[in-house]
Write a protein that holds these residues in place. Structure first.
Motif, PDB file in Angstrom:
ATOM      1  N   LYS A  16     -29.481  34.271  70.400  1.00  0.00           N
ATOM      2  CA  LYS A  16     -28.202  34.801  69.978  1.00  0.00           C
ATOM      3  C   LYS A  16     -27.898  34.627  68.822  1.00  0.00           C
ATOM      4  N   THR A  17     -28.182  33.548  68.001  1.00  0.00           N
ATOM      5  CA  THR A  17     -27.795  33.554  66.666  1.00  0.00           C
ATOM      6  C   THR A  17     -28.672  34.377  65.736  1.00  0.00           C
ATOM      7  N   LEU A  18     -30.063  34.603  66.082  1.00  0.00           N
ATOM      8  CA  LEU A  18     -30.944  35.736  65.453  1.00  0.00           C
ATOM      9  C   LEU A  18     -30.112  37.071  65.606  1.00  0.00           C
ATOM     10  N   VAL A  19     -29.681  37.425  66.675  1.00  0.00           N
ATOM     11  CA  VAL A  19     -29.186  38.529  66.937  1.00  0.00           C
ATOM     12  C   VAL A  19     -27.856  38.936  66.065  1.00  0.00           C
ATOM     13  N   PHE A  20     -27.065  37.975  65.939  1.00  0.00           N
ATOM     14  CA  PHE A  20     -25.997  37.857  64.669  1.00  0.00           C
ATOM     15  C   PHE A  20     -26.514  38.195  63.190  1.00  0.00           C
ATOM     16  N   ALA A  21     -27.602  37.594  63.185  1.00  0.00           N
ATOM     17  CA  ALA A  21     -28.415  37.614  61.760  1.00  0.00           C
ATOM     18  C   ALA A  21     -28.701  39.032  61.624  1.00  0.00           C
ATOM     19  N   LEU A  22     -29.379  39.502  62.495  1.00  0.00           N
ATOM     20  CA  LEU A  22     -29.804  40.819  62.382  1.00  0.00           C
ATOM     21  C   LEU A  22     -28.595  41.770  62.215  1.00  0.00           C
ATOM     22  N   LEU A  23     -27.512  41.846  62.887  1.00  0.00           N
ATOM     23  CA  LEU A  23     -26.564  42.558  62.836  1.00  0.00           C
ATOM     24  C   LEU A  23     -26.060  42.415  61.114  1.00  0.00           C
ATOM     25  N   SER A  24     -25.999  41.209  60.717  1.00  0.00           N
ATOM     26  CA  SER A  24     -25.524  40.816  59.354  1.00  0.00           C
ATOM     27  C   SER A  24     -26.406  41.561  58.495  1.00  0.00           C
ATOM     28  N   PHE A  26     -28.006  44.066  58.704  1.00  0.00           N
ATOM     29  CA  PHE A  26     -27.749  45.771  58.285  1.00  0.00           C
ATOM     30  C   PHE A  26     -26.363  46.025  57.742  1.00  0.00           C
ATOM     31  N   ILE A  27     -25.320  45.206  58.272  1.00  0.00           N
ATOM     32  CA  ILE A  27     -24.024  45.525  57.632  1.00  0.00           C
ATOM     33  C   ILE A  27     -23.708  45.046  56.207  1.00  0.00           C
ATOM     34  N   GLY A  28     -24.354  44.186  55.889  1.00  0.00           N
ATOM     35  CA  GLY A  28     -24.031  43.415  54.433  1.00  0.00           C
ATOM     36  C   GLY A  28     -24.489  44.480  53.489  1.00  0.00           C
ATOM     37  N   PRO A  29     -25.959  44.847  53.262  1.00  0.00           N
ATOM     38  CA  PRO A  29     -26.365  45.872  52.452  1.00  0.00           C
ATOM     39  C   PRO A  29     -25.703  47.295  52.375  1.00  0.00           C
ATOM     40  N   LEU A  31     -22.410  47.714  53.297  1.00  0.00           N
ATOM     41  CA  LEU A  31     -21.076  47.657  52.586  1.00  0.00           C
ATOM     42  C   LEU A  31     -21.397  47.478  51.089  1.00  0.00           C
ATOM     43  N   MET A  32     -22.182  46.737  50.771  1.00  0.00           N
ATOM     44  CA  MET A  32     -22.640  46.735  49.204  1.00  0.00           C
ATOM     45  C   MET A  32     -22.940  47.869  48.716  1.00  0.00           C
ATOM     46  N   THR A  33     -23.706  48.718  49.350  1.00  0.00           N
ATOM     47  CA  THR A  33     -23.970  50.349  48.992  1.00  0.00           C
ATOM     48  C   THR A  33     -22.467  50.798  48.860  1.00  0.00           C
ATOM     49  N   LEU A  34     -21.817  50.873  49.860  1.00  0.00           N
ATOM     50  CA  LEU A  34     -20.497  51.768  49.708  1.00  0.00           C
ATOM     51  C   LEU A  34     -19.736  51.074  48.668  1.00  0.00           C
ATOM     52  N   ALA A  35     -19.727  49.938  48.225  1.00  0.00           N
ATOM     53  CA  ALA A  35     -18.749  49.354  47.188  1.00  0.00           C
ATOM     54  C   ALA A  35     -19.576  49.682  45.871  1.00  0.00           C
ATOM     55  N   LEU A  36     -20.516  49.819  45.737  1.00  0.00           N
ATOM     56  CA  LEU A  36     -21.346  49.908  44.319  1.00  0.00           C
ATOM     57  C   LEU A  36     -21.475  51.415  44.185  1.00  0.00           C
ATOM     58  N   GLY A  37     -21.177  52.117  45.153  1.00  0.00           N
ATOM     59  CA  GLY A  37     -21.022  53.685  44.868  1.00  0.00           C
ATOM     60  C   GLY A  37     -19.788  54.463  44.491  1.00  0.00           C
ATOM     61  N   ASP A  38     -18.874  53.577  44.673  1.00  0.00           N
ATOM     62  CA  ASP A  38     -17.538  54.175  43.934  1.00  0.00           C
ATOM     63  C   ASP A  38     -16.546  53.000  43.371  1.00  0.00           C
ATOM     64  N   LYS A  39     -17.158  52.598  42.005  1.00  0.00           N
ATOM     65  CA  LYS A  39     -16.687  51.695  41.285  1.00  0.00           C
ATOM     66  C   LYS A  39     -15.164  51.914  41.012  1.00  0.00           C
ATOM     67  N   GLU A  40     -14.597  53.259  41.030  1.00  0.00           N
ATOM     68  CA  GLU A  40     -13.226  53.217  40.714  1.00  0.00           C
ATOM     69  C   GLU A  40     -12.529  53.150  41.658  1.00  0.00           C
ATOM     70  N   ASN A  41     -12.701  52.688  42.899  1.00  0.00           N
ATOM     71  CA  ASN A  41     -11.831  52.588  44.201  1.00  0.00           C
ATOM     72  C   ASN A  41     -11.157  51.050  43.950  1.00  0.00           C
ATOM     73  N   SER A  42      -9.914  51.437  44.599  1.00  0.00           N
ATOM     74  CA  SER A  42      -9.176  49.919  44.185  1.00  0.00           C
ATOM     75  C   SER A  42      -9.775  48.748  45.102  1.00  0.00           C
ATOM     76  N   LEU A  43     -10.481  49.327  46.187  1.00  0.00           N
ATOM     77  CA  LEU A  43     -11.190  48.246  46.960  1.00  0.00           C
ATOM     78  C   LEU A  43     -12.516  47.746  46.595  1.00  0.00           C
ATOM     79  N   ILE A  54     -21.251  38.251  53.666  1.00  0.00           N
ATOM     80  CA  ILE A  54     -22.142  38.836  54.598  1.00  0.00           C
ATOM     81  C   ILE A  54     -23.479  38.617  54.541  1.00  0.00           C
ATOM     82  N   CYS A  55     -24.093  38.902  53.361  1.00  0.00           N
ATOM     83  CA  CYS A  55     -25.542  38.969  52.954  1.00  0.00           C
ATOM     84  C   CYS A  55     -25.700  37.418  53.239  1.00  0.00           C
ATOM     85  N   ALA A  56     -25.160  36.617  52.585  1.00  0.00           N
ATOM     86  CA  ALA A  56     -25.246  35.166  52.515  1.00  0.00           C
ATOM     87  C   ALA A  56     -25.267  34.670  53.872  1.00  0.00           C
TER      88      ALA A  56
END
Length: 77
Positions: A16-24, A26-29, A31-43, A54-56
């Motif tokens: 079960k812990t490894l399943v949560f790690a697998l989800l993380s 996918f989700i971490g990178p 979100l990182m791609t979304l953040a680095l794609g639009d640097k002018e965004n306030s978020l 999440i990646c850590a």
């Protein structure tokens, strides 16, 4: 003479812990791609911080899950 057997409840806990790690993983990178794609965004900064956390957490969960699985197989009761 007692034979060594795998503790199934601990094994499922590790899986079960490894399943949560697998989800993380996918989700971490994503979100990182979304953040680095639009640097002018306030978020930009908060989303980048959350993505890094999440990646850590994914790396931590991988080690914790593998250790739990190994404990279920090789640890004496």
């Amino acid at each position: 003479m007692e034979t060594k057997r795998t503790d199934k409840t601990t094994l499922f806990k590790g899986i079960k812990t490894l399943v949560f790690a697998l989800l993380s993983l996918f989700i971490g990178p994503i979100l990182m791609t979304l953040a680095l794609g639009d640097k002018e965004n306030s978020l930009y900064i908060p989303l980048l911080i959350v993505a890094c956390l999440i990646c850590a957490a994914a790396v931590f969960l991988i080690f914790k899950g593998i250790r739990t699985i190994m404990d279920s197989m090789f640890k004496k009761n």
